[in-house]
Enzyme design. Structure first.
Site, PDB file in Angstrom:
ATOM      1  N   ARG A 124       0.813  -1.231   0.000  1.00 19.54           N
ATOM      2  CA  ARG A 124       0.000   0.000   0.000  1.00 19.54           C
ATOM      3  C   ARG A 124       0.841   1.274   0.000  1.00 19.54           C
ATOM      4  NH1 ARG A 124      -3.102  -3.147   3.728  1.00 19.54           N
ATOM      5  NH2 ARG A 124      -4.742  -4.188   2.590  1.00 19.54           N
ATOM      6  N   LYS A 146       2.404  11.187 -11.758  1.00 21.37           N
ATOM      7  CA  LYS A 146       1.505  10.293 -12.503  1.00 21.37           C
ATOM      8  C   LYS A 146       2.247   8.987 -12.752  1.00 21.37           C
ATOM      9  CE  LYS A 146      -1.646  13.262 -15.080  1.00 21.37           C
ATOM     10  NZ  LYS A 146      -2.038  13.744 -16.429  1.00 21.37           N
ATOM     11  N   GLU A 188       7.967  17.196 -25.661  1.00 26.85           N
ATOM     12  CA  GLU A 188       7.408  17.604 -24.362  1.00 26.85           C
ATOM     13  C   GLU A 188       8.014  18.932 -23.906  1.00 26.85           C
ATOM     14  OE1 GLU A 188       4.838  16.061 -23.311  1.00 26.85           O
ATOM     15  OE2 GLU A 188       5.023  13.875 -23.447  1.00 26.85           O
ATOM     16  N   LYS A 230       6.177  22.725 -15.258  1.00 27.40           N
ATOM     17  CA  LYS A 230       5.396  21.565 -14.815  1.00 27.40           C
ATOM     18  C   LYS A 230       5.160  21.626 -13.304  1.00 27.40           C
ATOM     19  CE  LYS A 230       4.315  16.812 -15.096  1.00 27.40           C
ATOM     20  NZ  LYS A 230       4.364  15.558 -15.801  1.00 27.40           N
ATOM     21  N   GLU A 240      -5.239  16.679 -11.276  1.00 27.79           N
ATOM     22  CA  GLU A 240      -5.879  17.008 -12.550  1.00 27.79           C
ATOM     23  C   GLU A 240      -7.391  17.165 -12.428  1.00 27.79           C
ATOM     24  OE1 GLU A 240      -3.918  15.353 -16.006  1.00 27.79           O
ATOM     25  OE2 GLU A 240      -5.824  15.354 -17.078  1.00 27.79           O
ATOM     26  N   ARG A 244      -4.267  20.995 -14.663  1.00 33.17           N
ATOM     27  CA  ARG A 244      -3.184  20.082 -15.069  1.00 33.17           C
ATOM     28  C   ARG A 244      -3.396  19.488 -16.461  1.00 33.17           C
ATOM     29  NH1 ARG A 244       0.145  15.556 -11.537  1.00 33.17           N
ATOM     30  NH2 ARG A 244       1.367  14.822 -13.295  1.00 33.17           N
ATOM     31  N   ASN A 248      -1.421  18.144 -21.297  1.00 31.26           N
ATOM     32  CA  ASN A 248      -1.705  17.144 -22.329  1.00 31.26           C
ATOM     33  C   ASN A 248      -1.901  17.759 -23.702  1.00 31.26           C
ATOM     34  OD1 ASN A 248      -1.593  14.514 -21.192  1.00 31.26           O
ATOM     35  ND2 ASN A 248      -3.323  15.095 -19.917  1.00 31.26           N
ATOM     36  N   HIS A 251      -1.667  15.622 -26.765  1.00 33.93           N
ATOM     37  CA  HIS A 251      -1.715  14.227 -26.331  1.00 33.93           C
ATOM     38  C   HIS A 251      -2.996  13.502 -26.740  1.00 33.93           C
ATOM     39  CE1 HIS A 251       1.711  15.555 -24.063  1.00 33.93           C
ATOM     40  NE2 HIS A 251       1.863  14.418 -23.432  1.00 33.93           N
ATOM     41  N   HIS A 255      -2.083  10.245 -28.286  1.00 30.99           N
ATOM     42  CA  HIS A 255      -2.409   8.922 -27.718  1.00 30.99           C
ATOM     43  C   HIS A 255      -3.157   8.070 -28.733  1.00 30.99           C
ATOM     44  CE1 HIS A 255      -2.095  10.275 -23.217  1.00 30.99           C
ATOM     45  NE2 HIS A 255      -0.918  10.042 -23.765  1.00 30.99           N
ATOM     46  N   HIS A 268       6.059   7.954 -27.980  1.00 31.30           N
ATOM     47  CA  HIS A 268       5.112   8.863 -27.337  1.00 31.30           C
ATOM     48  C   HIS A 268       5.357  10.316 -27.805  1.00 31.30           C
ATOM     49  CE1 HIS A 268       2.579  10.568 -24.188  1.00 31.30           C
ATOM     50  NE2 HIS A 268       3.576  11.368 -23.857  1.00 31.30           N
TER      51      HIS A 268
HETATM   52  P1  NAD Z   1      11.220   4.981 -22.701  1.00 30.34           P
HETATM   53  O1  NAD Z   1      11.140   4.880 -21.247  1.00 30.34           O
HETATM   54  O2  NAD Z   1      10.666   3.863 -23.511  1.00 30.34           O
HETATM   55  O3  NAD Z   1      12.731   5.256 -23.115  1.00 30.34           O
HETATM   56  C1  NAD Z   1      13.035   5.389 -24.463  1.00 30.34           C
HETATM   57  C2  NAD Z   1      14.148   4.425 -24.900  1.00 30.34           C
HETATM   58  O4  NAD Z   1      15.402   4.964 -24.499  1.00 30.34           O
HETATM   59  C3  NAD Z   1      14.064   3.047 -24.301  1.00 30.34           C
HETATM   60  O5  NAD Z   1      14.497   2.103 -25.254  1.00 30.34           O
HETATM   61  C4  NAD Z   1      15.060   3.123 -23.154  1.00 30.34           C
HETATM   62  O6  NAD Z   1      15.577   1.876 -22.782  1.00 30.34           O
HETATM   63  C5  NAD Z   1      16.132   3.983 -23.764  1.00 30.34           C
HETATM   64  N1  NAD Z   1      16.952   4.754 -22.844  1.00 30.34           N
HETATM   65  C6  NAD Z   1      16.548   5.398 -21.734  1.00 30.34           C
HETATM   66  N2  NAD Z   1      17.541   6.133 -21.237  1.00 30.34           N
HETATM   67  C7  NAD Z   1      18.607   5.928 -22.042  1.00 30.34           C
HETATM   68  C8  NAD Z   1      19.929   6.416 -22.033  1.00 30.34           C
HETATM   69  N3  NAD Z   1      20.341   7.339 -21.172  1.00 30.34           N
HETATM   70  N4  NAD Z   1      20.778   5.990 -23.001  1.00 30.34           N
HETATM   71  C9  NAD Z   1      20.341   5.091 -23.954  1.00 30.34           C
HETATM   72  N5  NAD Z   1      19.099   4.613 -24.004  1.00 30.34           N
HETATM   73  C10 NAD Z   1      18.237   5.039 -23.066  1.00 30.34           C
HETATM   74  O7  NAD Z   1      10.455   6.301 -23.233  1.00 30.34           O
HETATM   75  P2  NAD Z   1      10.338   7.796 -22.693  1.00 30.34           P
HETATM   76  O8  NAD Z   1      10.187   8.629 -23.887  1.00 30.34           O
HETATM   77  O9  NAD Z   1      11.371   8.123 -21.691  1.00 30.34           O
HETATM   78  O10 NAD Z   1       8.948   7.764 -21.894  1.00 30.34           O
HETATM   79  C11 NAD Z   1       7.740   7.519 -22.558  1.00 30.34           C
HETATM   80  C12 NAD Z   1       6.763   7.039 -21.521  1.00 30.34           C
HETATM   81  O11 NAD Z   1       6.533   8.063 -20.565  1.00 30.34           O
HETATM   82  C13 NAD Z   1       5.405   6.688 -22.113  1.00 30.34           C
HETATM   83  O12 NAD Z   1       4.968   5.473 -21.569  1.00 30.34           O
HETATM   84  C14 NAD Z   1       4.518   7.821 -21.644  1.00 30.34           C
HETATM   85  O13 NAD Z   1       3.169   7.441 -21.478  1.00 30.34           O
HETATM   86  C15 NAD Z   1       5.139   8.187 -20.341  1.00 30.34           C
HETATM   87  N6  NAD Z   1       4.871   9.556 -19.898  1.00 30.34           N
HETATM   88  C16 NAD Z   1       4.447   9.714 -18.623  1.00 30.34           C
HETATM   89  C17 NAD Z   1       4.219  10.978 -18.144  1.00 30.34           C
HETATM   90  C18 NAD Z   1       3.848  11.165 -16.706  1.00 30.34           C
HETATM   91  O14 NAD Z   1       3.486  12.284 -16.324  1.00 30.34           O
HETATM   92  N7  NAD Z   1       3.956  10.147 -15.886  1.00 30.34           N
HETATM   93  C19 NAD Z   1       4.422  12.096 -18.972  1.00 30.34           C
HETATM   94  C20 NAD Z   1       4.856  11.888 -20.270  1.00 30.34           C
HETATM   95  C21 NAD Z   1       5.085  10.593 -20.734  1.00 30.34           C
HETATM   96  N1  GLY Z   2       2.308  14.638 -18.632  1.00 25.81           N
HETATM   97  C1  GLY Z   2       1.059  15.175 -18.209  1.00 25.81           C
HETATM   98  C2  GLY Z   2       0.956  15.326 -16.749  1.00 25.81           C
HETATM   99  O1  GLY Z   2       1.876  15.029 -16.005  1.00 25.81           O
HETATM  100  O2  GLY Z   2      -0.052  15.745 -16.277  1.00 25.81           O
END
Ligand code: NAD
Ligand code: GLY
Length: 367
Positions: A124, A146, A188, A230, A240, A244, A248, A251, A255, A268
Site C-alpha cells: 500500500r 503520474k 514535451e 510543470k 488534474e 493540469r 496534455n 496528447h 495517444h 510517445h
Molecule cells: P522509454 O522509457 O521507452 O525510453 C526510451 C528508450 O530509451 C528506451 O528504449 C530506453 O531503454 C532507452 N533509454 C533510456 N535512457 C537511455 C539512455 N540514457 N541511453 C540510452 N538509451 C536510453 O520512453 P520515454 O520517452 O522516456 O517515456 C515515454 C513514456 O513516458 C510513455 O509510456 C509515456 O506514457 C510516459 N509519460 C508519462 C508521463 C507522466 O506524467 N507520468 C508524462 C509523459 C510521458
Molecule cells: N504529462 C502530463 C501530466 O503530467 O499531467
C-alpha cells in the site's frame, strides 16, 4: 563529483520534493543524501539502461544502503503492462522487502511510470526516487506523480497519483540516448511554450539547433524551465481536477496515434509532435490562433526532428478511427472528447470541438 546547476522545488505540502538538475549527479553519493532511511534499496531499470548506468547508481547507493537489489525489465512501451509490473513485485516479495524499502526508477518514462505504480501499491505504498535517463522523462514524466501502465484498450489507463521523494536529472546520461528518443523528448519541451510561456517558445526558436546538438547550457535551461512550468502547474492541481490537463497539449491526438499504430511503433513524443500540430490547427479553425502561430509551431516541431503529420490509422475512414480512439481519452466526459487547445499563444484551454471540424483537421493533417 557532480556540479549541481539547478534545483526546482515542487510544492505539495508534505509531499513536496526537489528536482535536481546537473551533470554527474547519478554517480555521486551526495545526490542521495537525506532520502528516507531504508532496510533495502531496489533499483528498477531495463535491459538497455541497466548495462549503461546501474553499476554507477549501485556504487553511489552503497554509501547509504546496506542491501541493494535490482530488477531489470524488458525494454519498450509494449511491456508497460501488468505482466511486467508483476516482475517488480516478484523481486520485492522474493527478497522479503518490507515497508521501509526505497525504490529507484532508473530509466525513461516507461520504467519511471511502472516503478512509481509499483511503489504506490507495494504494501500500500513505499517511497521511491526518480532517476530519469531520457530527455522526455527529465522534462515531464518523472515530475508530478503520474504513475501507471497501459491497457490494450487505452494508454496509461491504470495507475495512481503518487509522488516521488526526489527527482535526479543527470544531463550527462543523455549522451547515450538515441537521436530519435532525444527528439521525442523535445516534443514535451516544446509543449510548454504554447500552453504557458511564449518567452520560452521564442527561446526555443533561437536555441533549437543548440539543443539538437546537445549543447550543455541550452540543455540545462530547457530541462530547468520545463520542470519549473510543470512544477507550477502540478503545484496548483496535483490530481488534474482542471488546470493540469493543459500538460496534455497534443496528447489527445498523440495517444490515438500511439494506440492506433500499436504501442511502440510511434514513440510517445512523436505522437505528441504530430498531435500538437493537429491541436494547433483545430485551435486555428476555431478562430483562437492565427496561421502564423501554427506555422511557427510546425517549424519548431520539424526542427526538433519530429513528425508534423499524423499517420493514416484506417485507409477507409481515417477520421472515424481517430475519433473512436480519442473518445477513450481520460479527458473525455460522457463520450465527448475534450481537447487541449491554444486559446491564445501562451495560454491553453480544455474544451470540446464540433465533430465535423475535428474530422477536417484529421483529414488535413494526416499523410
Ligand atoms: P522509454 O522509457 O521507452 O525510453 C526510451 C528508450 O530509451 C528506451 O528504449 C530506453 O531503454 C532507452 N533509454 C533510456 N535512457 C537511455 C539512455 N540514457 N541511453 C540510452 N538509451 C536510453 O520512453 P520515454 O520517452 O522516456 O517515456 C515515454 C513514456 O513516458 C510513455 O509510456 C509515456 O506514457 C510516459 N509519460 C508519462 C508521463 C507522466 O506524467 N507520468 C508524462 C509523459 C510521458
Ligand atoms: N504529462 C502530463 C501530466 O503530467 O499531467
Amino acid at each position: 563529483m557532480s556540479s549541481i546547476v539547478q534545483e526546482v522545488s515542487i510544492n505539495l505540502g508534505e509531499r513536496s520534493y526537489s528536482i535536481v538538475i546537473g551533470g554527474g549527479l547519478l554517480a555521486d553519493a551526495v545526490s542521495y543524501d537525506g532520502l528516507p532511511r531504508a532496510t533495502a534499496a531496489v533499483i528498477v531499470s531495463n535491459t538497455t539502461v541497466a548495462p549503461l548506468y546501474i553499476a554507477l547508481l549501485r556504487k553511489a547507493l552503497a554509501v547509504h544502503y546496506a542491501k541493494i537489489y535490482e530488477v531489470q525489465l524488458p525494454d519498450g512501451e509494449e511491456h508497460k503492462n501488468w505482466q511486467t509490473l508483476q516482475r517488480i513485485f516478484d523481486v520485492l516479495l522474493e527478497q522479503g522487502c518490507d515497508r521501509k524499502t526505497l525504490l529507484f526508477a532508473l530509466g525513461g518514462g516507461v520504467v519511471g511510470d511502472m516503478t512509481g505504480f509499483a511503489a504506490a501499491s507495494y504494501m500500500r505504498g513505499v517511497p521511491f526516487v526518480q532517476v530519469p535517463t531520457t530527455l522526455l522523462s527529465q522534462v515531464d514524466s518523472s515530475v508530478g506523480g503520474k504513475t501507471g501502465i497501459n491497457h490494450p484498450l487505452g494508454k496509461n489507463m491504470v495507475g495512481a497519483f503518487y509522488q516521488p521523494q526526489r527527482v535526479i536529472c543527470d544531463l550527462d546520461v543523455l549522451v547515450t540516448l538515441p537521436a530519435r528518443e532525444f527528439s521525442a523528448g523535445l516534443a514535451e519541451v516544446i509543449k510548454y511554450g504554447p500552453i504557458a510561456d511564449m518567452d520560452f517558445f521564442e527561446w526555443l526558436e533561437r536555441s533549437m539547433d543548440d539543443l539538437v546538438a546537445h549543447e550543455s547550457d541550452a540543455l540545462a535551461h530547457a530541462v530547468r524551465r520545463s520542470c519549473e512550468i510543470k512544477a507550477a502547474v502540478v503545484g496548483q492541481d496535483e490530481r488534474e481536477s482542471g488546470l493540469r490537463a493543459i500538460l496534455n497539449f497534443g496528447h489527445t491526438f498523440g495517444h490515438a496515434i500511439e494506440a492506433g499504430m500499436g504501442y511502440g511503433v510511434w514513440l510517445h513524443g512523436e505522437g505528441v509532435g504530430a498531435g500538437m500540430v493537429m491541436a494547433a490547427e483545430l485551435s486555428r479553425r476555431l478562430g483562437l490562433v492565427d496561421e502564423i502561430f501554427v506555422e511557427r509551431l510546425v517549424s519548431l516541431i520539424r526542427r526538433a526532428g519530429l513528425p508534423v503529420r499524423g499517420p493514416i490509422l484506417d485507409s477507409t475512414d481515417n477520421a472515424s478511427r481517430y475519433l473512436q480512439l480519442m473518445r477513450g481519452d481520460k479527458k473525455s466526459e460522457a463520450g465527448e472528447i475534450r481537447f487541449v487547445l491554444i486559446e491564445s499563444p501562451g495560454k491553453a484551454v480544455v474544451r470540446s470541438a464540433p465533430e465535423g471540424l475535428v474530422r477536417e483537421v484529421v483529414d488535413a493533417c494526416c499523410q
